[in-house]
Design a protein around this motif. Sequence first.
Motif, PDB file in Angstrom:
ATOM      1  N   GLU A  26      -3.932  -2.648   4.109  1.00  0.00           N
ATOM      2  CA  GLU A  26      -3.444  -2.317   5.439  1.00  0.00           C
ATOM      3  C   GLU A  26      -2.165  -1.503   5.397  1.00  0.00           C
ATOM      4  N   ALA A  27      -1.453  -1.485   4.254  1.00  0.00           N
ATOM      5  CA  ALA A  27      -0.176  -0.790   4.159  1.00  0.00           C
ATOM      6  C   ALA A  27      -0.233   0.465   3.299  1.00  0.00           C
ATOM      7  N   TYR A  28      -1.167   0.513   2.366  1.00  0.00           N
ATOM      8  CA  TYR A  28      -1.253   1.674   1.480  1.00  0.00           C
ATOM      9  C   TYR A  28      -2.653   1.777   0.903  1.00  0.00           C
ATOM     10  N   ALA A  29      -2.953   2.950   0.378  1.00  0.00           N
ATOM     11  CA  ALA A  29      -4.183   3.173  -0.372  1.00  0.00           C
ATOM     12  C   ALA A  29      -3.820   3.858  -1.676  1.00  0.00           C
ATOM     13  N   PHE A  30      -4.531   3.517  -2.735  1.00  0.00           N
ATOM     14  CA  PHE A  30      -4.321   4.132  -4.048  1.00  0.00           C
ATOM     15  C   PHE A  30      -5.664   4.609  -4.562  1.00  0.00           C
ATOM     16  N   LEU A  31      -5.794   5.925  -4.741  1.00  0.00           N
ATOM     17  CA  LEU A  31      -7.021   6.527  -5.248  1.00  0.00           C
ATOM     18  C   LEU A  31      -6.739   7.085  -6.644  1.00  0.00           C
ATOM     19  N   PRO A  32      -7.147   6.402  -7.703  1.00  0.00           N
ATOM     20  CA  PRO A  32      -6.882   6.905  -9.051  1.00  0.00           C
ATOM     21  C   PRO A  32      -7.749   8.115  -9.371  1.00  0.00           C
ATOM     22  N   ARG A  33      -7.322   8.867 -10.341  1.00  0.00           N
ATOM     23  CA  ARG A  33      -8.012  10.118 -10.682  1.00  0.00           C
ATOM     24  C   ARG A  33      -9.476   9.908 -11.025  1.00  0.00           C
TER      25      ARG A  33
END
Length: 280
Positions: A26-33
Amino acid sequence: MSPYFSPPGGLPPQTQLMTGRAVFTEAYAFLPRGVFSDIVTSFLPGWTKTRLWVIARPMTGFAETFSQYVMEVSPGGGSDAPDPETGAEHWLFFTTGLATLTIDGEGQELETGSFAYIPPGCRWTLHAEGSAPARFHWLRKLYEPAPGLAAPDPLIIAEADIPPTPMPDTQGRWATTRFVDPADLRHDAHVTIVTFQPGGLIPFEETHVMEHGLYVLEGKAVYKLNRDWVEVEAGDFMWLRAFCPQACYAAGPGPFRYLLYKDVNRHAKLRGPGAFGPPR
């Protein structure tokens, strides 16, 4: 060799273990390579010989003010009608390749490290002219005009021509490459490049009103996202909603650099009459 990372595409082999680190909260998203595979590419009407990875788009619980694409335009490809959204402004940053960008009839070549800002209402086209694909980030936002201020002018510039501005009291370990003057209030968002030298850090939790999009161009670090410390490297993307705490420690042997979007210089929008009943 380009100093900026670009997704190579392709698909992992069937023998590869699923050890990805993608996170959506709900606060952030992380999309790794590793998520930038061929199977998640998109296509756009009006663009030829082009594919893209959509890494941010306005939606509930995610990016609210902008969209961001990682574009790959093959030689001879491009568009004469890039975007039907007439009120949108655009930022382009080239990580590799060569293309001709034409804004209101004036053309200019863009190459690795080139940056372009295209104000709303401009007529523009883009065509890949080199022998290899042109790869670039394309950020879009509906421009928010302000009373008494005209829209900004178009801009095409190279990162190499801009001296980074060091943060005070950091001995140059933390600096920002600013493509426009931060005091120019005509702009309702900034796209910059942030560089940390090895050992550089954000030594406090930044918690403020800007929405952030960060694409790592080079290097590695550990990044604080809300409650979590996440290892990040070139090719990863982070989205942070407004007021999400963030901090950083550049832990790699070389510079850690990312392309940063944030919305600035405008009032927070208030809900219209009737949102909570009639005015008293």
